[in-house]
Design an enzyme around this catalytic site. Structure first.
Site, PDB file in Angstrom:
ATOM      1  N   MET A  71       8.790   4.442   5.324  1.00 49.10           N
ATOM      2  CA  MET A  71       8.860   3.072   4.819  1.00 49.10           C
ATOM      3  C   MET A  71      10.084   2.871   3.931  1.00 49.10           C
ATOM      4  O   MET A  71      10.706   1.804   3.949  1.00 49.10           O
ATOM      5  CB  MET A  71       7.578   2.695   4.075  1.00 49.10           C
ATOM      6  CG  MET A  71       6.348   2.619   4.969  1.00 49.10           C
ATOM      7  SD  MET A  71       6.560   1.557   6.427  1.00 49.10           S
ATOM      8  CE  MET A  71       6.887  -0.024   5.659  1.00 49.10           C
TER       9      MET A  71
ATOM     10  N   LEU B 253       0.802  -1.223   0.000  1.00 51.27           N
ATOM     11  CA  LEU B 253       0.000   0.000   0.000  1.00 51.27           C
ATOM     12  C   LEU B 253       0.838   1.278   0.000  1.00 51.27           C
ATOM     13  O   LEU B 253       0.307   2.369   0.199  1.00 51.27           O
ATOM     14  CB  LEU B 253      -0.970  -0.017   1.186  1.00 51.27           C
ATOM     15  CG  LEU B 253      -1.917  -1.222   1.200  1.00 51.27           C
ATOM     16  CD1 LEU B 253      -2.788  -1.201   2.444  1.00 51.27           C
ATOM     17  CD2 LEU B 253      -2.757  -1.287  -0.060  1.00 51.27           C
TER      18      LEU B 253
ATOM     19  N   ASP C 258      23.566 -12.049   4.322  1.00 48.53           N
ATOM     20  CA  ASP C 258      23.863 -12.948   3.205  1.00 48.53           C
ATOM     21  C   ASP C 258      25.371 -13.077   2.989  1.00 48.53           C
ATOM     22  O   ASP C 258      25.870 -14.162   2.693  1.00 48.53           O
ATOM     23  CB  ASP C 258      23.189 -12.439   1.927  1.00 48.53           C
ATOM     24  CG  ASP C 258      23.498 -13.318   0.734  1.00 48.53           C
ATOM     25  OD1 ASP C 258      23.253 -14.547   0.815  1.00 48.53           O
ATOM     26  OD2 ASP C 258      23.994 -12.792  -0.278  1.00 48.53           O
TER      27      ASP C 258
END
Length: 167
Positions: free
Chosen positions: A122, A86, A137
């Site tokens: 965000m 959103l 990673d």
């Protein structure tokens, strides 16, 4: 729970991404004013002193972890609306991803800027998250027990509600 300055301004009791029926929807920002927006987020990768030394000296098998994580964080900020359903697409004007190397951890800080109708929290959180995932990673072969921790917004400014800072 951390307290923040201006926190009472944010407690309206309504969730902005739900309509009157409780269904998810994208907030209409058509009528909002375009203002300068900034958000700062941070997170921590916790690992061992040996791994921090490998990261600091470029001794990891996959190469320069901090440079790779920085680019990954910047790329992620630009793709936030593709990842978070959103979120609006925003024209970001700047993204900085920085690292503070400690003895047993690396703090990741992202600062995101835009001139737009909605905030960039965000995007800052996404930059930190993906930078942390990229670091993980790159070190998982030497420390599969590394921990990504404490991802949070530290500061935001701009828009109708002005400035908010975590205390």
């Amino acid at each position: 729970m951390a307290r923040a300055s201006g926190a009472s301004d944010y407690r309206s009791g309504e969730l902005s991404h739900q309509d009157e029926r409780g269904a998810a929807h994208m907030v209409d920002i058509t009528e909002k004013a375009t203002t300068k927006r900034t958000a700062v987020a941070a997170g921590i990768l916790r690992t061992s002193a040996q791994v921090v030394a490998l990261i600091s000296t470029g001794g990891l098998p996959k190469g320069d972890a901090l440079a790779t994580a920085r680019v990954a964080g910047i790329m992620a900020a630009k793709r936030t609306s593709d990842l978070i359903p959103l979120c609006h697409q925003l024209a970001l004007t700047g993204v900085d991803v920085d690292f503070t190397v400690g003895q047993l951890d690396i703090e990741i800080t992202a600062t995101v800027r835009s001139t737009d109708r909605t905030g960039v929290e965000m995007e800052a959180l996404t930059a930190v998250s993906v930078a942390a995932l990229t670091l993980y990673d790159m070190i998982k072969a030497v420390d599969p027990g590394a921990l990504i921790d404490d991802i949070r917004v530290l500061h935001k400014e701009g828009g109708r509600r002005g400035t908010w800072t975590r205390r």
